[in-house]
Design a protein around this motif. Structure first.
Motif, mmCIF file in Angstrom:
data_model
loop_
_atom_site.group_PDB
_atom_site.id
_atom_site.type_symbol
_atom_site.label_atom_id
_atom_site.label_comp_id
_atom_site.label_asym_id
_atom_site.label_seq_id
_atom_site.Cartn_x
_atom_site.Cartn_y
_atom_site.Cartn_z
ATOM 1 N N UNK A 197 0.823 -1.206 0.000
ATOM 2 C CA UNK A 197 0.000 0.000 0.000
ATOM 3 C C UNK A 197 0.860 1.260 0.000
ATOM 4 N N UNK A 198 1.907 1.268 0.818
ATOM 5 C CA UNK A 198 2.774 2.445 0.897
ATOM 6 C C UNK A 198 3.462 2.695 -0.442
ATOM 7 N N UNK A 199 4.011 1.641 -1.025
ATOM 8 C CA UNK A 199 4.704 1.786 -2.304
ATOM 9 C C UNK A 199 3.758 2.268 -3.394
ATOM 10 N N UNK A 200 2.564 1.695 -3.441
ATOM 11 C CA UNK A 200 1.591 2.075 -4.469
ATOM 12 C C UNK A 200 1.164 3.532 -4.295
ATOM 13 N N UNK A 201 0.953 3.951 -3.041
ATOM 14 C CA UNK A 201 0.521 5.325 -2.775
ATOM 15 C C UNK A 201 1.589 6.334 -3.178
ATOM 16 N N UNK A 202 2.832 6.067 -2.797
ATOM 17 C CA UNK A 202 3.923 6.982 -3.145
ATOM 18 C C UNK A 202 4.097 7.058 -4.656
ATOM 19 N N UNK A 203 4.080 5.904 -5.331
ATOM 20 C CA UNK A 203 4.230 5.895 -6.789
ATOM 21 C C UNK A 203 3.093 6.668 -7.459
ATOM 22 N N UNK A 204 1.885 6.536 -6.940
ATOM 23 C CA UNK A 204 0.741 7.246 -7.515
ATOM 24 C C UNK A 204 0.908 8.755 -7.355
ATOM 25 N N UNK A 205 1.305 9.191 -6.185
ATOM 26 C CA UNK A 205 1.450 10.624 -5.938
ATOM 27 C C UNK A 205 2.537 11.229 -6.821
ATOM 28 N N UNK A 206 3.648 10.516 -6.964
ATOM 29 C CA UNK A 206 4.722 11.012 -7.817
ATOM 30 C C UNK A 206 4.259 11.079 -9.264
ATOM 31 N N UNK A 207 3.573 10.027 -9.717
ATOM 32 C CA UNK A 207 3.070 10.016 -11.083
ATOM 33 C C UNK A 207 2.071 11.122 -11.338
ATOM 34 N N UNK A 208 1.247 11.415 -10.345
ATOM 35 C CA UNK A 208 0.261 12.487 -10.478
ATOM 36 C C UNK A 208 0.943 13.838 -10.650
ATOM 37 N N UNK A 209 1.962 14.093 -9.872
ATOM 38 C CA UNK A 209 2.694 15.351 -9.987
ATOM 39 C C UNK A 209 3.342 15.488 -11.357
ATOM 40 N N UNK A 210 3.958 14.422 -11.810
ATOM 41 C CA UNK A 210 4.627 14.460 -13.110
ATOM 42 C C UNK A 210 3.619 14.706 -14.234
ATOM 43 N N UNK A 211 2.481 14.038 -14.153
ATOM 44 C CA UNK A 211 1.457 14.203 -15.190
ATOM 45 C C UNK A 211 0.890 15.618 -15.186
#
Length: 255
Positions: free
Chosen positions: A44-58
């Motif tokens: 869950x932690x890994x997925x959440x962090x990856x999602x937030x980073x991807x959202x910022x980049x997008x």
């Protein structure tokens, strides 16, 4: 006790921000349930962090296209005073977008953890700031070894020194050990920060000095990177004036 020992070791690595593979479910039934819970938490932690980073980049990427189109049209706008105001606002938006992209790159977990001498790394950043014309220096220090994502921590040090020079006129840094932690302090000669704002300035886009260029993401980047790597950062007003940034990271240890 071997599964428990491995779980403890991997929990420590996760707390430092390292990528941790799912643990093998083994041992007594109670131990297996704990390992399963750890694996779910890690996912869950890994997925959440990856999602937030991807959202910022997008977000930053999607904004750059329309902004570039507007900038191309500015030349046809008149009179000059209106065009200058539009260009000023666009420049500010562009700077914010660049900062968001820098933020997303800085917090990406794209580097491996490796041992590094913080004193040597800080000395490199000090030289870089001096080449840019800043007044920055560090006290002599013995080697202080930590395990970290080197590029990310170098970015933290750069931001802290830049802030000290920009808002406090100069930066004086030290590196030391305190128990099981490495400690870097960066002092400046500025007016300090009101006590009730010391935590607020770590929030994204938080700015106290509106007359100085900046996006308000510098300290947010520092906070995010340091927390991701199991460390801490705080700001303190020095008794004799000026501000101190104190960064702590776990010392390197043999696993």
């Amino acid at each position: 006790m071997k599964p428990i020992w491995r779980l403890s070791l991997e929990a420590e690595r996760l707390g430092r921000g390292e990528l941790v593979s799912p643990l093998a479910v083994e041992g007594p039934r109670d131990t297996q349930e704990i390992i399963k819970s750890f694996n779910r938490m890690n996912e869950r932690i890994t997925r959440t962090v990856d999602y937030q980073i991807g959202l910022l980049r997008s977000l930053a990427h999607d904004l750059k296209g329309p902004l570039a189109g507007i900038q191309r049209l500015v030349g046809s706008v008149g009179p000059d005073n209106a065009r200058n105001q539009i260009e000023a606002h666009l420049t500010r938006v562009q700077n914010n977008i660049n900062s968001i992209m820098s933020f997303s790159r800085a917090v990406m977990r794209d580097g491996d953890f490796e041992p590094i001498d913080l004193a040597l790394l800080l000395d490199v950043v000090i030289e870089e700031r001096c080449e840019l014309g800043d007044l920055a220096q560090m006290a002599d220090a013995e080697p202080v070894i930590v395990t970290c994502r080197v590029n990310a921590i170098q970015r933290c040090l750069f931001n802290l020194l830049e802030n000290a020079c920009k808002y406090g006129g100069a930066a004086h840094a030290t590196v030391s050990k305190d128990g099981g932690e490495a400690v870097i302090t960066v002092d400046d000669n500025g007016p300090g920060i009101p006590e009730d704002e010391l935590e607020h300035v770590f929030q994204p886009f938080a700015r106290l000095a509106t007359d100085v260029p900046g996006s308000g993401l510098g300290l947010a980047i520092v906070k995010t990177i340091v927390a991701d790597q199991g460390g801490s950062i705080r700001l303190l007003n020095r008794p004799k004036g000026g501000l101190r940034a104190e960064l702590r990271l776990p010392l390197y240890r043999e696993d």
